[in-house]
Write an enzyme that holds these catalytic residues in place. Structure first.
Site, PDB file in Angstrom:
ATOM      1  CG  ASN A 172     -10.248   1.194   0.924  1.00 47.88           C
ATOM      2  OD1 ASN A 172      -9.131   1.514   0.565  1.00 47.88           O
ATOM      3  ND2 ASN A 172     -11.324   1.876   0.610  1.00 47.88           N
ATOM      4  CG  ASP A 192      -4.715   5.447  -1.347  1.00 47.79           C
ATOM      5  OD1 ASP A 192      -5.343   5.617  -2.403  1.00 47.79           O
ATOM      6  OD2 ASP A 192      -5.223   4.925  -0.335  1.00 47.79           O
ATOM      7  CD1 TRP A 247      -2.801   1.610   0.576  1.00 49.94           C
ATOM      8  CD2 TRP A 247      -1.429   2.385   2.156  1.00 49.94           C
ATOM      9  NE1 TRP A 247      -3.224   2.878   0.894  1.00 49.94           N
ATOM     10  CE2 TRP A 247      -2.398   3.381   1.864  1.00 49.94           C
ATOM     11  CE3 TRP A 247      -0.444   2.658   3.112  1.00 49.94           C
ATOM     12  CZ2 TRP A 247      -2.419   4.615   2.513  1.00 49.94           C
ATOM     13  CZ3 TRP A 247      -0.476   3.889   3.748  1.00 49.94           C
ATOM     14  CH2 TRP A 247      -1.463   4.852   3.453  1.00 49.94           C
ATOM     15  CE  LYS A 300     -11.083   6.862  -5.305  1.00 50.80           C
ATOM     16  NZ  LYS A 300     -10.374   7.965  -4.662  1.00 50.80           N
ATOM     17  CD1 TRP A 301     -15.506  -1.318  -6.740  1.00 43.52           C
ATOM     18  CD2 TRP A 301     -17.358  -1.121  -7.982  1.00 43.52           C
ATOM     19  NE1 TRP A 301     -16.270  -2.439  -6.543  1.00 43.52           N
ATOM     20  CE2 TRP A 301     -17.411  -2.344  -7.302  1.00 43.52           C
ATOM     21  CE3 TRP A 301     -18.398  -0.791  -8.835  1.00 43.52           C
ATOM     22  CZ2 TRP A 301     -18.470  -3.245  -7.442  1.00 43.52           C
ATOM     23  CZ3 TRP A 301     -19.454  -1.679  -8.979  1.00 43.52           C
ATOM     24  CH2 TRP A 301     -19.488  -2.888  -8.282  1.00 43.52           C
ATOM     25  CG  ASP A 302     -11.649   2.732  -2.417  1.00 43.54           C
ATOM     26  OD1 ASP A 302     -10.734   1.914  -2.623  1.00 43.54           O
ATOM     27  OD2 ASP A 302     -11.483   3.789  -1.772  1.00 43.54           O
ATOM     28  CG  ASP A 322     -15.218   7.168   2.407  1.00 45.45           C
ATOM     29  OD1 ASP A 322     -16.426   7.067   2.643  1.00 45.45           O
ATOM     30  OD2 ASP A 322     -14.348   6.417   2.884  1.00 45.45           O
TER      31      ASP A 322
HETATM   32  C1  DGJ Z   1      -8.858   4.662  -0.513  1.00 42.78           C
HETATM   33  C2  DGJ Z   1      -8.700   5.353  -1.837  1.00 42.78           C
HETATM   34  O1  DGJ Z   1      -7.571   4.896  -2.486  1.00 42.78           O
HETATM   35  C3  DGJ Z   1      -8.654   6.855  -1.584  1.00 42.78           C
HETATM   36  O2  DGJ Z   1      -8.413   7.536  -2.790  1.00 42.78           O
HETATM   37  C4  DGJ Z   1      -9.945   7.277  -0.975  1.00 42.78           C
HETATM   38  O3  DGJ Z   1     -10.991   7.080  -1.878  1.00 42.78           O
HETATM   39  C5  DGJ Z   1     -10.200   6.509   0.320  1.00 42.78           C
HETATM   40  N1  DGJ Z   1     -10.088   5.101   0.111  1.00 42.78           N
HETATM   41  C6  DGJ Z   1     -11.566   6.826   0.857  1.00 42.78           C
HETATM   42  O4  DGJ Z   1     -11.890   6.076   1.956  1.00 42.78           O
END
Ligand code: DGJ
Length: 738
Positions: A481, A549, A199, A477-479, A368
């Site tokens: 995490n 990021d 990351w 934008k489909w995140d 977000d």
């Molecule tokens: C991770 C993404 O990579 C960021 O650009 C952002 O959208 C955050 N999540 C939001 O929680």
């Protein structure tokens, strides 16, 4: 007259041969006399044959051969010794575990009676103009494997996948299923290139000799992962480089757990096997059921690593990315994340939108924080209704405002996840991946919805469909995490639960496909906390990707360099954010940040509320300049002139338009040392006889002593010295044919 008695395969083969004779332009051919299959691109030939044992044997993967060249008949290799038997030594296109094969296999099957031996033999094939499907069958059991080969004639990129079918009456279990095995003939100096990371530190290019012992690139995480990307390249250490020499490369179109193993066999041939990751894998096939593998693409270039990536970029643009071969140019976007994080509200976003429009932004994206009880990452994921405290009248006033300012509207979602502190989880705690009575390990305070379940899949589609139907949204934008822990699917029988590795991703693709079908103008970005889900599978369903990021413009130079080995700038988002950057506290000028981000699809993620008039003026100038060159940057040929890798004090890239009438140079001086003058940068890919006029990107006078115009030959052979002094310096130039 009695038909001569030929085995069934021979009839099919003869028919196929006739087809070839009838259509000399076919890229896929079969020679019935030698029983050799050939797939020919403009500069590539891939060939394999049916050997005397009925095995499908690899014969050639490399530069284009002449028609009629002696490729076959394929003949199995004799056993090397009682330890290395013929079946193991002979390079097979799809080796199965059985019959004494010890190299990495493409298929491993366990049968109900305890048998774990599979030996595949050719049965028949079907030929199309640019494809061939070859059927193999086990020597005794009703197990069939269909190998599908395609070729993109322009780039010569091969696509390979397998369908495994249980034609028997009892279930069987697939323990390992690859898409393909590719073989490189023995050479002493093969060198493997791959991309690794973490990351905020993705896209680090690695090299190592291909020597004895396997190199394994993989993800065990349920999704593609930041740690490795499903791409490899192998060149010849002795004779290959960035600009010349042979390079074999491949990329797997799969966004779940995957594995590519690169192995030198005991006789020195290199086998590259890629597909589903066998880690924690099992796929039970009931009678009549089948398993399809993802496509493992592979290509060859004699133009070095640069030639290989230009081919792959072209293939991605023409065959993978949405847009029917002509992906739309990426709009310049603004994203609120780094400016506001979760503190989004109507007034704040409207103020940012007004400022973004002033500098030429074309798409405004709210990140977000706009939904549910989402004031931090601790709650709200899963509850996709607008937060009325932040947007009292819903999203409409903001969307109307954004549209009124001439921009598209985009919204952040993370549909596969749920915070335990959410209405969705309270209502459906059984919807997440889990093993009953075991802890559910949170990451970023969230759990993974089990998309493999039909009800979860349908719910996610319904929520997104409603969101896009009820609001005038052009972009999501489909995140995504986190990765998986406790990958249980308790509603299924224990032996079927590992199917989650396949079914989850298939349903993800299904949702994306359905959403696009219902909303043909909607565009989507694949983001996974940065570059955690970028591969040719997701790229077929999304228009752009978020590489990291980490938005530090200097770190981004090497990340973009690494990224460009596998993926096209056409899809690579890069934002200009604030200085000092949050990752490294590094301070850089706004020009530098723009020029770094202009290597890809430009976005802006800075807090515009902190900008001064001069910043707006710079940004407006750079955005306008970018729009003049973005077609070339995104869809031209990329030349990595000077690599930023290995602590290089400088780097440079050149993008050349397909008609060679425009070229865009980005040059960076990372660190000034001992007052040295910058060496001349020699361009590539121009038309030597064409005259090109040079201008500074973003305007301004040319440096003294730089000619205003010269031939392509001059710019390539003599080059240009870019006078940069100081740390973190950047220059951009555009060359226009006269
Ligand atoms: C991770 C993404 O990579 C960021 O650009 C952002 O959208 C955050 N999540 C939001 O929680």
């Amino acid at each position: 007259m009695r038909r001569p008695s030929l085995p069934a395969w021979a009839w099919v083969a003869l028919a196929a041969h006739a087809l070839f004779v009838a259509d000399a332009r076919a890229a896929a051919r079969f020679d019935a006399a030698t029983r050799v299959f050939r797939l020919d691109g403009e500069r590539v030939t891939y060939a394999f044959g049916i050997n005397e044992a009925g095995q499908l044997q690899s014969l050639h993967w490399g530069g284009r051969l002449a028609d009629g060249d002696p490729l076959g008949p394929a003949k199995s290799l004799p056993s090397h010794s009682s330890f290395d038997l013929s079946a193991s030594i002979t390079p097979q296109e799809f080796p199965a575990q059985g019959g004494g094969v010890f190299t990495e296999v493409a298929l491993k099957v366990a049968y109900a009676d305890g048998n774990r031996d599979t030996v595949l033999r050719y049965v028949s094939h079907t030929l199309e103009r640019d494809a061939v499907t070859v059927r193999l069958r086990d020597i005794a059991l009703p197990l069939e494997v269909s190998l599908r080969y395609t070729i993109d004639p322009g780039t010569g990129v091969i696509g390979r996948s397998a369908r495994i079918e249980n034609l028997g009456r009892t279930p069987l279990r697939i323990d390992q299923a690859a898409s393909a095995a590719y073989t490189l003939a023995p050479q002493d100096d093969y060198r493997l290139h791959h991309l690794s990371g973490r990351w905020a530190g993705e896209w680090s290019l690695q090299q190592r000799p291909v020597s004895e012992g396997a190199s394994v690139l993989e993800s065990r995480r349920g999704s593609t992962g930041q740690q490795n990307t499903p791409w490899f390249a192998i060149d010849r250490g002795g004779s290959s480089g960035e600009d010349s020499g042979p390079v074999w490369f491949g990329a797997l179109a799969w966004s779940g757990s995957w594995r590519i193993s690169i192995d030198k066999d005991p006789l020195g041939a290199v086998r590259v096997v890629g597909g589903y990751n066998p880690y924690d894998f099992a796929y039970r096939l009931a009678p009549g059921e089948r398993l399809d593998t993802p496509v493992f693409y592979a290509g060859y270039s004699d133009g070095g690593m640069g030639g290989a990536s230009r081919l792959l970029h072209r293939f991605e643009r023409e065959r993978i990315l949405p847009g029917g071969g002509k992906p739309r140019l990426r709009p310049v976007l603004y994203n609120s994340w780094e400016a506001t994080e979760f503190a989004v509200d109507e007034a704040g976003q409207m103020a940012l939108a007004e400022k973004a429009a002033r500098i030429g932004v074309e798409r405004f994206v709210v990140d977000d924080g706009w939904f549910g009880a989402r004031n931090s990452d601790k709650a709200g994921l899963g509850d996709w209704s607008v937060n009325r405290a932040k947007f009292p009248n819903g999203l409409k006033p903001l969307i109307d405002k954004v549209h009124g300012l001439g921009m598209e509207f985009g919204l952040w979602v993370e549909p596969e996840m749920v915070n335990p502190d959410s209405d969705l989880y309270r209502a459906h705690p059984d919807w997440v991946l889990n093993f009953p009575e075991r802890p559910r390990t949170p990451a970023r305070n969230q759990l993974v919805l089990n998309l493999a379940r039909r009800d979860v899949r349908d719910h996610v589609l319904q929520v997104l469909d409603a969101l896009v139907t009820d609001n005038d949204i052009q972009f999501l934008k489909w995140d995504y995490n986190r990765n998986w822990s406790e990958p249980g699917w308790p509603q299924l029988a224990p032996e079927d639960q590992p199917k989650v590795y396949v079914e989850y991703v298939r349903n993800l693709y299904w949702i994306l496909g359905e959403l696009r079908r219902k909303h043909p103008k909607l565009e989507i970005e694949s983001c996974s906390g940065g570059g955690g889900r970028i591969d040719l599978g997701i790229m077929a369903l999304t228009d752009q990707v978020w590489p990291s990021d980490n938005t530090d413009p200097f770190d981004r130079l090497s990340m973009q360099d690494g990224f460009s080995h596998a993926y096209a700038p056409a899809a690579m988002m890069a934002w200009v954010t604030d200085s000092p950057n949050w990752v490294n506290r590094r301070e850089t000028s706004l020009d530098y940040r723009f020029l770094s981000s202009m290597q890809g699809a430009l976005g802006i993620g800075a807090n515009l509320n902190h900008w001064r008039d001069a910043d707006f003026a710079t940004a407006a100038r750079m955005v306008a300049a970018y729009k003049q060159v973005r077609a070339t940057v995104q869809q031209g040929d990329l030349y990595r002139l000077i690599s930023p890798a290995n602590g290089s004090p400088r780097s440079a890239t050149l993008s050349v338009s397909p008609d060679r009438r425009q070229a865009v140079l980005f040059a960076f001086l990372h660190s000034q040392s001992k007052g040295m003058q910058e060496p001349a940068i020699r361009l590539r890919g121009l038309d030597p006889r064409q005259r090109y006029r040079i201008a500074r990107l973003g305007g301004g006078a040319l440096p003294e002593a730089m000619p205003a115009e010269a031939s392509g030959a001059y710019w390539m052979e003599h080059g240009l010295a870019v006078p940069m002094r100081g740390d973190f310096q950047a220059s951009g130039f555009v060359f226009e044919a006269k």
